[in-house]
Write a protein that holds these residues in place. Structure first.
Motif, PDB file in Angstrom:
ATOM      1  N   LEU A 148       0.797  -1.220   0.000  1.00 44.88           N
ATOM      2  CA  LEU A 148       0.000   0.000   0.000  1.00 44.88           C
ATOM      3  C   LEU A 148       0.831   1.273   0.000  1.00 44.88           C
ATOM      4  CD1 LEU A 148      -2.812  -1.004   2.534  1.00 44.88           C
ATOM      5  CD2 LEU A 148      -2.904  -1.031   0.050  1.00 44.88           C
ATOM      6  N   CYS A 149       1.997   1.224   0.622  1.00 41.42           N
ATOM      7  CA  CYS A 149       2.796   2.441   0.696  1.00 41.42           C
ATOM      8  C   CYS A 149       3.302   2.812  -0.694  1.00 41.42           C
ATOM      9  CB  CYS A 149       3.976   2.242   1.641  1.00 41.42           C
ATOM     10  SG  CYS A 149       3.486   2.229   3.374  1.00 41.42           S
ATOM     11  N   PRO A 150       3.337   4.095  -1.015  1.00 45.74           N
ATOM     12  CA  PRO A 150       3.800   4.499  -2.335  1.00 45.74           C
ATOM     13  C   PRO A 150       5.278   4.212  -2.517  1.00 45.74           C
ATOM     14  CG  PRO A 150       3.527   6.410  -0.902  1.00 45.74           C
ATOM     15  CD  PRO A 150       2.959   5.228  -0.166  1.00 45.74           C
ATOM     16  N   THR A 151       5.702   4.100  -3.770  1.00 48.31           N
ATOM     17  CA  THR A 151       7.116   3.921  -4.059  1.00 48.31           C
ATOM     18  C   THR A 151       7.856   5.209  -3.747  1.00 48.31           C
ATOM     19  OG1 THR A 151       6.858   4.684  -6.327  1.00 48.31           O
ATOM     20  CG2 THR A 151       6.531   2.322  -5.916  1.00 48.31           C
ATOM     21  N   MET A 152       9.184   5.097  -3.690  1.00 51.44           N
ATOM     22  CA  MET A 152       9.985   6.277  -3.408  1.00 51.44           C
ATOM     23  C   MET A 152       9.757   7.353  -4.457  1.00 51.44           C
ATOM     24  SD  MET A 152      12.045   7.770  -1.400  1.00 51.44           S
ATOM     25  CE  MET A 152      12.636   6.447  -0.339  1.00 51.44           C
ATOM     26  N   THR A 153       9.635   6.932  -5.726  1.00 57.29           N
ATOM     27  CA  THR A 153       9.396   7.911  -6.785  1.00 57.29           C
ATOM     28  C   THR A 153       8.102   8.659  -6.561  1.00 57.29           C
ATOM     29  OG1 THR A 153      10.609   6.551  -8.357  1.00 57.29           O
ATOM     30  CG2 THR A 153       9.118   8.199  -9.269  1.00 57.29           C
ATOM     31  N   SER A 154       7.035   7.928  -6.209  1.00 63.90           N
ATOM     32  CA  SER A 154       5.747   8.572  -5.965  1.00 63.90           C
ATOM     33  C   SER A 154       5.823   9.503  -4.764  1.00 63.90           C
ATOM     34  CB  SER A 154       4.667   7.508  -5.749  1.00 63.90           C
ATOM     35  OG  SER A 154       4.507   6.720  -6.898  1.00 63.90           O
ATOM     36  N   THR A 155       6.517   9.038  -3.720  1.00 68.85           N
ATOM     37  CA  THR A 155       6.635   9.867  -2.523  1.00 68.85           C
ATOM     38  C   THR A 155       7.351  11.174  -2.835  1.00 68.85           C
ATOM     39  OG1 THR A 155       6.712   7.884  -1.141  1.00 68.85           O
ATOM     40  CG2 THR A 155       7.519   9.929  -0.166  1.00 68.85           C
ATOM     41  N   LEU A 156       8.444  11.099  -3.566  1.00 68.61           N
ATOM     42  CA  LEU A 156       9.166  12.312  -3.923  1.00 68.61           C
ATOM     43  C   LEU A 156       8.300  13.236  -4.776  1.00 68.61           C
ATOM     44  CD1 LEU A 156      12.697  10.849  -4.709  1.00 68.61           C
ATOM     45  CD2 LEU A 156      12.019  12.204  -2.718  1.00 68.61           C
ATOM     46  N   ARG A 157       7.500  12.655  -5.659  1.00 72.28           N
ATOM     47  CA  ARG A 157       6.624  13.467  -6.506  1.00 72.28           C
ATOM     48  C   ARG A 157       5.630  14.243  -5.656  1.00 72.28           C
ATOM     49  NH1 ARG A 157       1.764  11.857 -10.219  1.00 72.28           N
ATOM     50  NH2 ARG A 157       1.711  13.613 -11.654  1.00 72.28           N
ATOM     51  N   LEU A 158       5.092  13.591  -4.630  1.00 72.78           N
ATOM     52  CA  LEU A 158       4.131  14.269  -3.763  1.00 72.78           C
ATOM     53  C   LEU A 158       4.800  15.392  -2.974  1.00 72.78           C
ATOM     54  CD1 LEU A 158       2.028  11.267  -2.387  1.00 72.78           C
ATOM     55  CD2 LEU A 158       1.533  12.761  -4.333  1.00 72.78           C
ATOM     56  N   TRP A 159       5.961  15.101  -2.408  1.00 74.20           N
ATOM     57  CA  TRP A 159       6.635  16.108  -1.608  1.00 74.20           C
ATOM     58  C   TRP A 159       7.228  17.230  -2.455  1.00 74.20           C
ATOM     59  CZ3 TRP A 159       6.102  17.024   3.342  1.00 74.20           C
ATOM     60  CH2 TRP A 159       5.622  16.000   4.165  1.00 74.20           C
ATOM     61  N   ASN A 160       7.424  16.969  -3.728  1.00 78.97           N
ATOM     62  CA  ASN A 160       7.914  18.014  -4.637  1.00 78.97           C
ATOM     63  C   ASN A 160       6.784  18.770  -5.315  1.00 78.97           C
ATOM     64  OD1 ASN A 160      10.672  17.610  -4.186  1.00 78.97           O
ATOM     65  ND2 ASN A 160      10.773  15.960  -5.693  1.00 78.97           N
ATOM     66  N   ALA A 161       5.549  18.446  -4.946  1.00 84.63           N
ATOM     67  CA  ALA A 161       4.396  19.130  -5.530  1.00 84.63           C
ATOM     68  C   ALA A 161       4.413  20.603  -5.138  1.00 84.63           C
ATOM     69  CB  ALA A 161       3.109  18.470  -5.062  1.00 84.63           C
ATOM     70  N   ASP A 162       3.679  21.410  -5.905  1.00 85.30           N
ATOM     71  CA  ASP A 162       3.618  22.841  -5.605  1.00 85.30           C
ATOM     72  C   ASP A 162       3.063  23.093  -4.205  1.00 85.30           C
ATOM     73  OD1 ASP A 162       4.584  23.367  -8.138  1.00 85.30           O
ATOM     74  OD2 ASP A 162       2.588  23.609  -9.024  1.00 85.30           O
ATOM     75  N   TYR A 163       2.085  22.291  -3.824  1.00 84.32           N
ATOM     76  CA  TYR A 163       1.493  22.408  -2.487  1.00 84.32           C
ATOM     77  C   TYR A 163       1.261  20.997  -1.949  1.00 84.32           C
ATOM     78  CZ  TYR A 163       0.449  27.083  -4.320  1.00 84.32           C
ATOM     79  OH  TYR A 163       0.552  28.333  -4.893  1.00 84.32           O
ATOM     80  N   HIS A 164       1.582  20.790  -0.690  1.00 79.29           N
ATOM     81  CA  HIS A 164       1.318  19.496  -0.074  1.00 79.29           C
ATOM     82  C   HIS A 164       1.130  19.659   1.425  1.00 79.29           C
ATOM     83  CE1 HIS A 164       5.402  19.231   1.618  1.00 79.29           C
ATOM     84  NE2 HIS A 164       5.837  19.679   0.451  1.00 79.29           N
ATOM     85  N   THR A 165       0.407  18.721   2.010  1.00 79.51           N
ATOM     86  CA  THR A 165       0.185  18.724   3.447  1.00 79.51           C
ATOM     87  C   THR A 165       0.621  17.388   4.028  1.00 79.51           C
ATOM     88  OG1 THR A 165      -2.103  17.978   3.098  1.00 79.51           O
ATOM     89  CG2 THR A 165      -1.735  20.352   3.378  1.00 79.51           C
TER      90      THR A 165
END
Length: 337
Positions: free
Chosen positions: A115-132
């Protein structure tokens, strides 16, 4: 090894396995384990099951004692009539759990990997313009005056051009209050769906099952680019559209507007909601993680109003009202089974 008066054969097998994989097992303990295995075929079966569990957790790859030496111990052990059980306590925690419970934990740890996202997906989320982050909410005011209210554990990108105002919701949930600009349509992209604002206020939520679009004011048009066989759907005030993953949209349904974004009022509201979705919402707001041991549990239904400041009260309610039990792994992790 002396009998575990408050446990079972499975507990003893796990205790021995923990000792065997500790890297500190003495020759005398090796002999004691061999003797214990020789006493009863049930001991051998319990030890084999414990070993299978441990391998499932990936521990034996790091501590290869059992894999390398169990066969040797099988040959060298004495018969039950001549066995001498040495009163040596293995180096394990004072409290042990039945094998069935630890197997439950093992299954849930396996779920984490899925269920946990891959490292690539995680980095994409944290590199998003806005994230919480988990438990965090954020209000964003865009250059055109539109507002975005982001729920916890959410991420999005903004792409404004001269011809369109485009927002990509990568994860989580957000409410959009859109400033009017007929020359530049406001479009939210989520899970291969395009939600075009025809008014001012709507909510988009991404879940593991698909997406939900709720309209608080005016209307939106939902379409799936590249799927000409699927007609766009217009959703009006007080309505919700559910689009299951990889499927056609379900019929538009009425929704209580207080249920559209209750998190903005520091609440979670459920009305016969599947437990799987409830757990997703808990994990969005609660540090750590809550796991379901079996997919079938996710079909159970939950109703109620809960304060986000007292999120554990929701777990208490689940334990009291549904046919489930829980195991707490420290303060942050909970397994429902």
């Amino acid at each position: 090894m002396p009998p575990n008066n408050d446990g079972s054969i499975e507990d003893e097998a796990l205790a021995w396995l923990i000792t065997a994989t500790s890297g500190e097992m003495t020759p005398q303990q090796e002999r004691s384990l061999a003797d214990w295995l020789a006493q009863n075929p049930a001991h051998q079966q319990a030890f084999a099951e414990a070993q299978a569990l441990w391998q499932g957790l990936g521990q034996l790859q790091e501590r290869p004692f059992v894999a390398d030496n169990l066969a040797k111990m099988e040959v060298e052990r004495v018969s039950p009539t001549n066995a001498t059980v040495h009163p040596i306590k293995p180096a394990y925690a004072k409290r042990t759990f039945p094998l069935s419970q630890l197997m439950l934990v093992a299954a849930c740890l396996a779920m984490v990997a899925v269920l946990c996202p891959t490292m690539t997906s995680t980095l994409r989320l944290w590199n998003a313009d806005y994230h919480t982050a988990t438990g965090e909410q954020q209000n964003v005011t865009l250059a055109d005056g539109s507002s975005i209210y982001m729920n916890a554990a959410s991420a999005l990108n903004q792409d404004y051009s001269s011809g369109q105002r485009r927002i990509e919701l990568l994860a989580g949930e957000a409410e959009f209050k859109v400033s009017k600009d007929k020359s530049r349509p406001f479009v939210v992209v989520a899970d291969n769906q395009e939600i075009k604002a025809l008014g001012t206020d709507f909510v988009v939520k991404i879940t593991s099952q698909g997406i939900k679009v709720s309209v608080v004011e005016s209307a939106v048009q939902v379409s799936q680019p590249g799927q000409s066989s699927i007609e766009p759907v217009t959703v009006h005030t007080g309505e919700q559209l559910n689009i299951p993953e990889g499927q056609r949209p379900e019929p538009v349904a009425a929704i209580n507007l207080s249920h559209a974004s209750p998190w903005r009022s520091n609440r979670l509201i459920f009305e016969s909601e599947p437990l799987s979705q409830v757990v997703e919402d808990i994990n969005r707001h609660r540090p750590g993680h809550v796991f379901l041991s079996r997919p079938a549990l996710g079909e159970l239904r939950v109703s109620g109003v809960f304060n986000l400041d007292e999120i554990d009260s929701l777990l208490d309610a689940i334990n009291k009202t549904l046919p489930v039990k829980s195991i707490a792994l420290g303060e942050r992790y909970v397994v429902l089974y």
